[in-house]
Design a protein around this motif. Structure first.
Motif, PDB file in Angstrom:
ATOM      1  N   ASP A 194      36.078  33.494  54.542  1.00  0.00           N
ATOM      2  CA  ASP A 194      37.264  33.488  53.697  1.00  0.00           C
ATOM      3  C   ASP A 194      38.290  32.503  54.230  1.00  0.00           C
ATOM      4  OD1 ASP A 194      36.678  35.130  51.673  1.00  0.00           O
ATOM      5  OD2 ASP A 194      37.947  36.792  52.307  1.00  0.00           O
TER       6      ASP A 194
ATOM      7  N   TYR B 135      41.646  46.306  40.032  1.00  0.00           N
ATOM      8  CA  TYR B 135      40.965  45.434  39.072  1.00  0.00           C
ATOM      9  C   TYR B 135      41.557  44.026  39.079  1.00  0.00           C
ATOM     10  CZ  TYR B 135      39.318  49.830  36.929  1.00  0.00           C
ATOM     11  OH  TYR B 135      38.764  51.060  36.709  1.00  0.00           O
ATOM     12  N   VAL B 136      42.902  43.935  39.125  1.00  0.00           N
ATOM     13  CA  VAL B 136      43.533  42.639  38.879  1.00  0.00           C
ATOM     14  C   VAL B 136      43.665  41.764  40.125  1.00  0.00           C
ATOM     15  CG1 VAL B 136      44.802  43.445  36.856  1.00  0.00           C
ATOM     16  CG2 VAL B 136      45.890  43.550  39.119  1.00  0.00           C
ATOM     17  N   CYS B 137      43.677  42.352  41.314  1.00  0.00           N
ATOM     18  CA  CYS B 137      43.903  41.527  42.508  1.00  0.00           C
ATOM     19  C   CYS B 137      42.695  40.642  42.798  1.00  0.00           C
ATOM     20  CB  CYS B 137      44.188  42.384  43.732  1.00  0.00           C
ATOM     21  SG  CYS B 137      44.425  41.359  45.212  1.00  0.00           S
ATOM     22  N   PRO B 138      42.903  39.316  42.862  1.00  0.00           N
ATOM     23  CA  PRO B 138      41.778  38.415  43.107  1.00  0.00           C
ATOM     24  C   PRO B 138      41.398  38.294  44.581  1.00  0.00           C
ATOM     25  CG  PRO B 138      43.759  37.132  42.729  1.00  0.00           C
ATOM     26  CD  PRO B 138      44.160  38.581  42.601  1.00  0.00           C
ATOM     27  N   HIS B 139      42.136  39.002  45.455  1.00  0.00           N
ATOM     28  CA  HIS B 139      41.824  38.911  46.878  1.00  0.00           C
ATOM     29  C   HIS B 139      41.550  40.273  47.514  1.00  0.00           C
ATOM     30  CE1 HIS B 139      42.274  34.597  47.455  1.00  0.00           C
ATOM     31  NE2 HIS B 139      43.255  34.644  46.581  1.00  0.00           N
ATOM     32  N   GLY B 140      41.282  41.253  46.689  1.00  0.00           N
ATOM     33  CA  GLY B 140      40.877  42.554  47.217  1.00  0.00           C
ATOM     34  C   GLY B 140      41.908  43.208  48.115  1.00  0.00           C
TER      35      GLY B 140
ATOM     36  N   ARG C 169      44.609  47.361  51.604  1.00  0.00           N
ATOM     37  CA  ARG C 169      43.580  47.134  52.611  1.00  0.00           C
ATOM     38  C   ARG C 169      43.856  45.869  53.430  1.00  0.00           C
ATOM     39  NH1 ARG C 169      39.029  43.898  53.015  1.00  0.00           N
ATOM     40  NH2 ARG C 169      39.768  42.880  51.143  1.00  0.00           N
TER      41      ARG C 169
ATOM     42  N   CYS D  29      47.398  38.691  50.313  1.00  0.00           N
ATOM     43  CA  CYS D  29      48.179  38.630  49.067  1.00  0.00           C
ATOM     44  C   CYS D  29      48.693  37.215  48.819  1.00  0.00           C
ATOM     45  CB  CYS D  29      49.360  39.605  49.156  1.00  0.00           C
ATOM     46  SG  CYS D  29      50.508  39.501  47.756  1.00  0.00           S
ATOM     47  N   ILE D  30      48.612  36.790  47.563  1.00  0.00           N
ATOM     48  CA  ILE D  30      49.130  35.467  47.189  1.00  0.00           C
ATOM     49  C   ILE D  30      50.371  35.584  46.305  1.00  0.00           C
ATOM     50  CG2 ILE D  30      46.887  34.340  47.428  1.00  0.00           C
ATOM     51  CD1 ILE D  30      46.680  34.441  44.326  1.00  0.00           C
TER      52      ILE D  30
END
Lengths: 339, 107
Positions: free
Chosen positions: B3, B28-33, B45, B50-51
């Motif tokens: 990553d 569902y919406v977070c592209p970075h888990g 987690r 976070c972006i």
């Protein structure tokens, strides 16, 4: 477009899942920045294959590159495609601006009379549209349940076959080499124009030295500078994006600085022996500060930077980058007068 | 490929677990888990991934998530300085048919 299908809500244009040579050429051109802000499809509802009232509704942007990326993954399938008016901007960026937004989703559902076209009451939104769209609010406004689709269109067949369920991997944004590579032409051409402008100004300045203006001095000064600017552009807009995961540091400016240092090590030995020490210093500064700045500019194209992070990085890096550029210009001009 | 990670301890994301109802939208919406489910509530987690795109906060119907949303784009930040104080940081051309956007690459 290959005709129309008739629905309870009226005729809907049909599109193919097959991209034509013209589609591919258009996609290639926008990657080089050609007609990039007018590469659009008309917003509204489209039919792909021969969809029925039970076929999924896939929402996308009216940027043709996005629209094509979606439909070309759906060969042999039937679906409705709802293109929002994002003014020709891709889903993720448009969501950040709010044009791919809750209000626009609700408005397009209404304008297409979607409740007469499908019976399931569900729209599939691209996950990267989520910064602009509130799924709960879409439901309140339109009555349609908004389901988050996968990040990548290529995962749509598996997502649909799995009953509109995404695996955790489908939900993750990555930034593999291929994704970084497609961004390089635009980064490079945008900067090459600026480099050329610098070169023109430098050509005018370079002529002046002891004893007035001389054309020989223009060439002697500008040709090495052209090599330096080319190396800077290459370091900051090509090599840094491509080598990103393997470069030292978290900040993009640090990664670009490292590549700029390597570029300087390669380029400086090739400078003409007549080049003054001052101009050699200017060349080194240009490559270090320039590559670092250009790398920092790539934060916006990347997929893993935050606003707060980039602000922090800029506070740390921009002052010395600007100072470096100013010093480089001063040294280079002064270098024309001394040996 | 491992990553790609950006800076640690810098994002403005906050999460109030007490308000979570377990609707799973943030996961569902977070592209970075960043969010995962732990039992019937979400947990943060990996906050540093976070972006600040704002997707989770916008889709949380229960006011459990807050973040100063924007784009992590140096060219966009510089453009916002020229647009004046409090200028929104976004990318691409401004408004309809406003011609060319910033030279940098966001979108």
């Amino acid at each position: 477009m290959t005709g129309h299908v008739t629905t309870l809500a009226g005729p809907v244009p049909v599109v193919s899942a097959k991209l034509t040579a013209r589609d591919r050429l258009g996609g290639w051109k926008v990657r080089w920045g050609i007609r990039r802000y007018s590469y659009t499809v008309d917003p509204g509802l489209y039919a792909l294959g021969a969809p029925s009232d039970t076929s999924p509704v896939l929402v996308t942007a009216n940027y043709k590159l996005s629209f094509d990326a979606l439909r070309c993954r759906l060969e042999g399938r039937a679906a409705w495609i709802l293109a929002l008016d994002t003014r020709g901007i891709n889903v993720w960026c448009a969501a950040g601006k709010g044009t791919f937004g809750t209000a626009e989703v609700a408005r397009r559902i209404e304008a297409a009379a979607l409740n007469q076209v499908v019976s399931h009451g569900v729209v599939v939104l691209p996950q990267l549209g989520a910064p602009g769209v509130s799924a709960p609010e879409v439901r309140r406004r339109s009555g349609f349940r908004a389901v988050w689709g996968p990040v990548r269109a290529q995962d749509l067949p598996a997502f649909i076959d799995g009953g509109l369920r995404a695996t955790p991997e489908m939900r993750r944004v990555r930034f593999p080499l291929r994704d970084r590579l497609v961004l390089v032409p635009l980064e490079m051409t945008a900067v090459a124009g600026i480099a050329l402008a610098v070169l023109v100004v430098a050509a005018a300045v370079a002529g002046f030295g002891p004893g007035g203006f001389s054309l020989a001095r223009v060439l002697a000064g500008v040709l090495p500078l052209a090599a330096v600017l080319a190396a800077t552009t290459l370091a900051g807009t090509v090599l840094t994006p491509l080598l990103l995961p393997w470069l030292p540091g978290r900040m993009f400016s640090a990664r670009g600085f490292a590549v700029g240092a390597v570029a300087a090590a390669f380029v400086l030995p090739w400078m003409p022996p007549t080049y003054s020490t001052l101009r050699l210093a200017a060349a080194a500064l240009t490559m270090l500060a320039g590559s670092s700045y250009l790398a920092m500019n790539f934060t916006g194209s990347s997929t893993f930077t935050s606003l707060s992070g980039v602000e922090k990085e800029m506070r740390a890096s921009l002052p010395w980058q600007v100072a470096g550029a100013v010093a480089a210009a001063a040294l280079w001009i002064a270098g024309g007068f001394v040996r | 490929m491992s990553d790609l990670r950006y800076l640690d301890d810098v994002v403005t994301l906050t999460y109030d677990r007490a308000k979570c109802t377990g609707c799973q939208q943030c996961t569902y919406v977070c592209p970075h888990g960043v969010f995962v489910m732990d039992g019937n509530r979400a947990v943060m987690r990996d906050r540093d991934a976070c972006i600040e795109c704002g997707a989770c906060a916008l889709n949380c119907d229960f006011d459990a998530i807050h973040v100063r949303a924007g784009v992590g784009c140096a060219a966009g930040i510089i453009a916002s300085w020229f647009r004046g104080k409090g200028g929104e940081v976004s990318c691409g051309p401004e408004g309809a048919g406003a011609g060319k956007g910033t030279s940098g690459g966001c979108c």
